[in-house]
Design a protein around this motif. Structure first.
Motif, PDB file in Angstrom:
ATOM      1  N   LYS A   1      33.730  -1.416   7.542  1.00 30.19           N
ATOM      2  CA  LYS A   1      35.004  -1.282   6.834  1.00 30.19           C
ATOM      3  C   LYS A   1      35.020  -2.073   5.537  1.00 30.19           C
ATOM      4  O   LYS A   1      35.968  -1.987   4.760  1.00 30.19           O
ATOM      5  CB  LYS A   1      36.141  -1.731   7.753  1.00 30.19           C
ATOM      6  CG  LYS A   1      36.379  -0.801   8.929  1.00 30.19           C
ATOM      7  CD  LYS A   1      37.443  -1.320   9.884  1.00 30.19           C
ATOM      8  CE  LYS A   1      36.941  -2.455  10.729  1.00 30.19           C
ATOM      9  NZ  LYS A   1      37.881  -2.820  11.791  1.00 30.19           N
TER      10      LYS A   1
ATOM     11  N   LYS B   1      41.601  -3.287   4.643  1.00 32.63           N
ATOM     12  CA  LYS B   1      42.709  -3.076   5.575  1.00 32.63           C
ATOM     13  C   LYS B   1      43.405  -1.804   5.134  1.00 32.63           C
ATOM     14  O   LYS B   1      44.037  -1.754   4.082  1.00 32.63           O
ATOM     15  CB  LYS B   1      43.672  -4.267   5.520  1.00 32.63           C
ATOM     16  CG  LYS B   1      44.957  -4.076   6.327  1.00 32.63           C
ATOM     17  CD  LYS B   1      44.722  -4.121   7.816  1.00 32.63           C
ATOM     18  CE  LYS B   1      46.056  -4.202   8.562  1.00 32.63           C
ATOM     19  NZ  LYS B   1      45.905  -4.215  10.004  1.00 32.63           N
TER      20      LYS B   1
ATOM     21  N   GLY C   1      38.478  -4.210  17.219  1.00 29.69           N
ATOM     22  CA  GLY C   1      37.531  -5.237  16.796  1.00 29.69           C
ATOM     23  C   GLY C   1      36.148  -4.686  16.532  1.00 29.69           C
ATOM     24  O   GLY C   1      35.312  -5.361  15.916  1.00 29.69           O
TER      25      GLY C   1
ATOM     26  N   PRO D   1      33.327  -2.991  14.584  1.00 28.19           N
ATOM     27  CA  PRO D   1      33.191  -2.976  13.118  1.00 28.19           C
ATOM     28  C   PRO D   1      33.426  -1.624  12.469  1.00 28.19           C
ATOM     29  O   PRO D   1      33.703  -1.561  11.273  1.00 28.19           O
ATOM     30  CB  PRO D   1      31.747  -3.453  12.891  1.00 28.19           C
ATOM     31  CG  PRO D   1      31.050  -3.259  14.194  1.00 28.19           C
ATOM     32  CD  PRO D   1      32.088  -3.453  15.245  1.00 28.19           C
TER      33      PRO D   1
ATOM     34  N   ARG E   1      47.331  -7.102  13.164  1.00 29.09           N
ATOM     35  CA  ARG E   1      45.900  -7.403  13.226  1.00 29.09           C
ATOM     36  C   ARG E   1      45.241  -7.120  11.880  1.00 29.09           C
ATOM     37  O   ARG E   1      45.564  -6.146  11.204  1.00 29.09           O
ATOM     38  CB  ARG E   1      45.215  -6.545  14.304  1.00 29.09           C
ATOM     39  CG  ARG E   1      45.544  -6.973  15.720  1.00 29.09           C
ATOM     40  CD  ARG E   1      44.707  -6.207  16.728  1.00 29.09           C
ATOM     41  NE  ARG E   1      43.274  -6.465  16.555  1.00 29.09           N
ATOM     42  CZ  ARG E   1      42.430  -6.646  17.570  1.00 29.09           C
ATOM     43  NH1 ARG E   1      42.878  -6.615  18.820  1.00 29.09           N
ATOM     44  NH2 ARG E   1      41.151  -6.848  17.345  1.00 29.09           N
ATOM     45  N   LYS E   2      44.317  -7.967  11.501  1.00 24.49           N
ATOM     46  CA  LYS E   2      43.623  -7.784  10.229  1.00 24.49           C
ATOM     47  C   LYS E   2      42.497  -6.765  10.319  1.00 24.49           C
ATOM     48  O   LYS E   2      42.002  -6.303   9.298  1.00 24.49           O
ATOM     49  CB  LYS E   2      43.062  -9.129   9.753  1.00 24.49           C
ATOM     50  CG  LYS E   2      44.134 -10.168   9.423  1.00 24.49           C
ATOM     51  CD  LYS E   2      43.510 -11.453   8.936  1.00 24.49           C
ATOM     52  CE  LYS E   2      44.575 -12.478   8.574  1.00 24.49           C
ATOM     53  NZ  LYS E   2      43.983 -13.757   8.098  1.00 24.49           N
ATOM     54  N   ASP E   3      42.097  -6.419  11.554  1.00 25.65           N
ATOM     55  CA  ASP E   3      40.946  -5.533  11.732  1.00 25.65           C
ATOM     56  C   ASP E   3      41.323  -4.189  12.354  1.00 25.65           C
ATOM     57  O   ASP E   3      40.455  -3.433  12.784  1.00 25.65           O
ATOM     58  CB  ASP E   3      39.888  -6.207  12.605  1.00 25.65           C
ATOM     59  CG  ASP E   3      40.415  -6.578  14.004  1.00 25.65           C
ATOM     60  OD1 ASP E   3      41.646  -6.445  14.225  1.00 25.65           O
ATOM     61  OD2 ASP E   3      39.610  -6.986  14.857  1.00 25.65           O
TER      62      ASP E   3
END
Length: 302
Positions: free
Chosen positions: A2, A6, A155, A157, A182-184
């Protein structure tokens, strides 16, 4: 995979413009993309439900992704839908990445056994060469993707997030309770009636079909929500609902898509042609639609 991105904002599920012969209308793709980008959207989603993705001939799908990527020219992200069986979705998704798509969006195959969803998405995450957004839309797939499955892969990747188009307020609340902030993992709301609610609960973005007609209003809703200006957001949300009712109220999903494309035709953005099983509007229906659009100040791009 990613690259620290975001994913967020307004991602419009673009209609697929076609010629009378059912081939891709390249010039109309350009017009539609330009219209969306002029509205300030963060993403263009091709081959989704609104884009008749399941009906678009396979040879045309890559052409559409490639043309959209070329026209967007990195001014926004390009999301590409792949909803076939696992091996085909991986092959198609990687072709889309090869021609420049930023994200692949995968719904389950129709009536896919729920007990096999974990292995399906595990294989997709292993096989795809870029970010994946899980697409939950039980109205067309007859499959509701469990939140526990998303939590299992959150989570990873390559997992960018979810586009949830299940018309279930309680599910949206639980979805954002688990994944909001969530940042991911990005949460996009795909049900028009739940978009403002989702944004209030912390959703990262929306995927509004009405954005084909009024991308700037959808963008204003997201901006107002981000700034915490809820009275202003309420006003934009009401405008979105009024325009969406133009093609959705009292109609099935398939019927609404035909009317949406006809409305875009009236605005000069694409032809009204649709792919089977959709049916085009009659001349009388087009006349009535034009009158309704006039009342909503939607003619001539206004």
């Amino acid at each position: 995979m990613k690259n620290g991105i975001k994913f967020h904002g307004v991602v419009v599920p673009m209609v697929t413009p076609i010629t009378p012969a059912g081939e891709l209308d390249f010039a109309a793709v350009d017009r539609l993309v330009d219209s969306l980008l002029a509205g300030g959207v963060e993403g263009v989603f091709v081959l989704g439900t609104t884009g008749e993705g399941a009906s678009v001939p396979r040879a045309t799908r890559r052409q559409l992704v490639e043309r959209a990527v070329r026209r967007v020219a990195k001014r926004a992200l390009v999301y590409a839908g792949a909803g076939d069986t696992h091996p085909e979705a991986v092959v198609a998704g990687n072709e889309y990445f090869q021609v420049g798509a930023d994200v692949v969006v995968c719904r389950p195959p129709i009536s896919f056994p729920p007990e096999q969803l974990t292995s399906l998405y595990q294989n997709l995450l292993e096989g795809l060469n870029g970010p994946l957004v899980i697409y939950n839309i039980p109205a067309t797939t007859n499959v509701s993707i469990p939140l526990d499955l998303m939590e299992k892969f959150a989570g990873h990747p390559k997992l960018a997030g979810v586009k949830d188009s299940e018309n279930n307020p309680q599910r949206i609340e639980e979805l954002l309770k688990r994944f909001g902030g969530r940042k991911d993992f990005s949460v996009f709301i795909g049900v028009g009636a739940l978009m403002e609610k989702g944004l209030k609960l912390g959703a990262d973005g929306i995927v509004p079909s009405v954005g084909n007609l009024i991308p700037e209003i959808c963008k204003n809703l997201c901006d107002s929500a981000q700034n915490g200006n809820w009275p202003e957001a309420d006003n934009y949300f009401l405008q979105m609902n009024a325009v969406a009712a133009l093609y959705q109220k009292g109609r099935t999903l398939n019927e609404s898509l035909s009317v949406l494309k006809a409305a875009l035709h009236i605005r000069g953005l694409c032809a009204p042609h649709v792919l089977p099983p959709l049916k085009p509007l009659s001349e009388n229906e087009l006349k009535k639609l034009r009158e309704e659009m006039s009342h909503l100040h939607l003619l001539n791009g206004k």
